[in-house]
Scaffold this motif. Sequence first.
Motif, PDB file in Angstrom:
ATOM      1  N   VAL B  37      -1.642 -10.205   2.758  1.00  0.00           N
ATOM      2  CA  VAL B  37      -2.378  -9.293   3.053  1.00  0.00           C
ATOM      3  C   VAL B  37      -1.489  -7.996   2.410  1.00  0.00           C
ATOM      4  O   VAL B  37      -0.277  -7.706   3.020  1.00  0.00           O
ATOM      5  N   VAL B  38      -2.621  -6.921   1.406  1.00  0.00           N
ATOM      6  CA  VAL B  38      -1.805  -6.091   0.916  1.00  0.00           C
ATOM      7  C   VAL B  38      -2.785  -5.027   1.549  1.00  0.00           C
ATOM      8  O   VAL B  38      -3.579  -4.856   1.905  1.00  0.00           O
ATOM      9  N   VAL B  39      -1.734  -3.929   2.196  1.00  0.00           N
ATOM     10  CA  VAL B  39      -2.209  -2.787   1.799  1.00  0.00           C
ATOM     11  C   VAL B  39      -2.357  -1.443   1.543  1.00  0.00           C
ATOM     12  O   VAL B  39      -0.794  -1.088   0.491  1.00  0.00           O
ATOM     13  N   VAL B  40      -3.247  -0.778   0.506  1.00  0.00           N
ATOM     14  CA  VAL B  40      -2.837   0.051  -0.721  1.00  0.00           C
ATOM     15  C   VAL B  40      -3.322   1.116  -0.138  1.00  0.00           C
ATOM     16  O   VAL B  40      -3.748   1.726   1.106  1.00  0.00           O
ATOM     17  N   SER B  41      -2.341   2.597  -0.368  1.00  0.00           N
ATOM     18  CA  SER B  41      -3.276   3.798  -0.752  1.00  0.00           C
ATOM     19  C   SER B  41      -3.565   3.737  -1.822  1.00  0.00           C
ATOM     20  O   SER B  41      -4.060   3.752  -2.839  1.00  0.00           O
ATOM     21  N   ALA B  42      -4.298   5.758  -1.300  1.00  0.00           N
ATOM     22  CA  ALA B  42      -5.100   5.724  -2.840  1.00  0.00           C
ATOM     23  C   ALA B  42      -3.815   6.353  -3.946  1.00  0.00           C
ATOM     24  O   ALA B  42      -2.867   6.775  -3.494  1.00  0.00           O
ATOM     25  N   MET B  43      -4.402   6.134  -5.452  1.00  0.00           N
ATOM     26  CA  MET B  43      -3.997   6.119  -6.303  1.00  0.00           C
ATOM     27  C   MET B  43      -2.915   8.123  -6.539  1.00  0.00           C
ATOM     28  O   MET B  43      -4.133   8.641  -5.785  1.00  0.00           O
ATOM     29  N   SER B  44      -1.901   7.729  -6.868  1.00  0.00           N
ATOM     30  CA  SER B  44      -0.716   9.310  -6.517  1.00  0.00           C
ATOM     31  C   SER B  44      -2.276  10.833  -7.006  1.00  0.00           C
ATOM     32  O   SER B  44      -2.891  10.481  -8.242  1.00  0.00           O
TER      33      SER B  44
END
Lengths: 415, 415
Positions: B37-44
């Motif tokens: 399961v991958v959790v991602v942030s917004a692109m910098s």
Amino acid sequence: MALIVQKFGGTSVGSTERIDNVAEKVAGFRRDGHDVVVVVSAMSGETNRLIELANAIQEQPTPREMDVLVSTGEQVTTALLSMALHKRGIDAKSYNGSQVRILTDDAHTKARIRSIDDARIHADLNAGRVVVVAGFQGTDEHGNITTLGRGGSDTTAVALAAALKADECQIYTDVDGVYTTDPRIVDGARRLEKITFEEMLEMASMGSKVLQIRAVEFAGKYSVPLRVLSSFEAGPGTLITMEDELDVEAPTIAGIAFNRDEAKLTVLGVPDTPGVAYQILGPIGEANIEVDVILQNIGEEGKTDFTFTVGRGDLPRASAILERTVEELGAAELRVDPKIAKVSVVGVGMRSHAGVASIMFKALAEVGVNIQMISTSEIKISVIIEEKFLELAVRTLHSAFELDADPELAGYANA
Amino acid sequence: MALIVQKFGGTSVGSTERIDNVAEKVAGFRRDGHDVVVVVSAMSGETNRLIELANAIQEQPTPREMDVLVSTGEQVTTALLSMALHKRGIDAKSYNGSQVRILTDDAHTKARIRSIDDARIHADLNAGRVVVVAGFQGTDEHGNITTLGRGGSDTTAVALAAALKADECQIYTDVDGVYTTDPRIVDGARRLEKITFEEMLEMASMGSKVLQIRAVEFAGKYSVPLRVLSSFEAGPGTLITMEDELDVEAPTIAGIAFNRDEAKLTVLGVPDTPGVAYQILGPIGEANIEVDVILQNIGEEGKTDFTFTVGRGDLPRASAILERTVEELGAAELRVDPKIAKVSVVGVGMRSHAGVASIMFKALAEVGVNIQMISTSEIKISVIIEEKFLELAVRTLHSAFELDADPELAGYANA
């Protein structure tokens, strides 16, 4: 004290300043006591920016993920417009397609609306709030994000207006209404006060890209009064409405539509046997190429010429298919001509007025425009002509049907 | 064949190329047979871009709409990463906070997670899919979009790992682990193989901004094994885990933390009466200024000196408040000193090892660093010193506790 659904497209919300202008317009309606639901598109350029990101990653981006991606564009606008309303002391709340909830089928990137839950929106309206809804998007029954395809925000607005039984659905664009023809070609082109759904469909499909065809169909089906007006100028715009609401004394013709976007293919010397039309058009249809005008000439010695038009972008594919067909049929030759244009006179009034075709053909003959093909429907007559004559033909017909005359004489626009 | 939750921050997904790299890493784990399961942030840069749009419209943007706005950033990344996985033949599906569903309270822009519905994710994992979840966001019970505040993606990852009973939660950052101290100050600083949750909290709160404090607390509370590792280089990173899993022979000190971000305020000549601490610190607390180290000296003739530290950014407000307090109390004088630094030795081992304080004070004395204030906890001793001695003090302590020695000697890092 009406319930109005207003839709603002990407250009109208293309910057924070423009979003502020939209908020000012919406606030005016709210202060006048109307209930207002606003549907917004993504800020202009945003959808393309997102699509470019996707294309940088995957050659043919997965449709489900494409919808997840591009639906963020409208969501951003709903938040910003709600803030701009709050700044003006207007209570407002944003909703995306899942929140409303706008239920669609699961055809990602081109979904169709199945139903709209109006409970939340009515509750907000009753509480005095402006409701700001993300256009172009919905959710399938499993909660996946879907989008309605380009221009789908118009459809969202019309569907919401139908579901909420709104008094009017206002589509704000960068033009101030629907014109008798393209003002860039005919100086005397005039804004129509009213037009019927059917006429609008014919005008829209001929390249007057003021409104999405699907939205007009939807509005007609559910009898939603639709108004096209300018985001940037004040004015009544054009009301698109049912035929029976129009003046019976209305003139014959609503406007002159045209389209440079077609190409003509002719198969010469086809054996004139039953089923030949299917043999030629079958493979074209299987390749998902749409055919518009079709003409079969009577030829000599059991031979016939078969001509039809397709979208200009489909010409290379269509001619590749026809090359094979020519061989199979033992036809003489394939000729292609991309340098054509289609010009149409459109009007529900022609149903009860004879002689529209003869006025049209006479007017074109007088200025030396040769008609290559003719196609008719109940409310439209279209001709295919050489592309170089397009402007001349449009101006000639606009005059012939008295569309650019003094409004007193033309009448229709003020009917 | 483990279940792993992986979190990638804004820098790790800052471009389509970097998203491709993340996909390559994730695909590797999947191909090795792990459930991921991958959790991602917004692109910098994206979150700041959105905040600027909001600020251009409303001086203090409505929190609910702010959440609608900024939550789009993570959604974009989930779609792009899913596409990048599809390109590699890995089945994947993106989810935003509402879709998962991550239920939070309704404290917009700083919501707390209440529960996570793991049914959909388990179904996808069972079907062999990688699940890509938008970090930082959730939904309240009414379906409004909420966000967890800056850095909340770490919290999302840990909460998901807890809910899914994952074997490990991996936080990918731009550093390759947790160090004994800042490598920019001490050349011999070494990456720790393991550290306890409590030690990590002390290290994190002292400015080692590898992980959000809330995420570490959460991981500790639910015993989620947490690993910090680099997005850009291969390596085992640092495992943050429960104390009892560590070698009992582990050395006393995990690392040296420090903080240049505090300032010192001293009220001189305060009447030494009961309640004076409250009279001084009460108004500071009411102004929401956090106080760190506190020291009350015994003064002469029924007078005392009262010293404490605050965040350097709060110094102007704190001193304005204290000016009034000095007058009210009839104190002699207020002195402020922003040129201080805090240095701490951190380690759960000091609980069972006497003499940590004396080693620390002796080492600092030997290099002539004067200690202004001291504060202790069960696993930490902090001293306030003149800022100019900071690097010297950190290097001295790093050596004194044998942290920069040959790993064979230091031991802890390989425990």
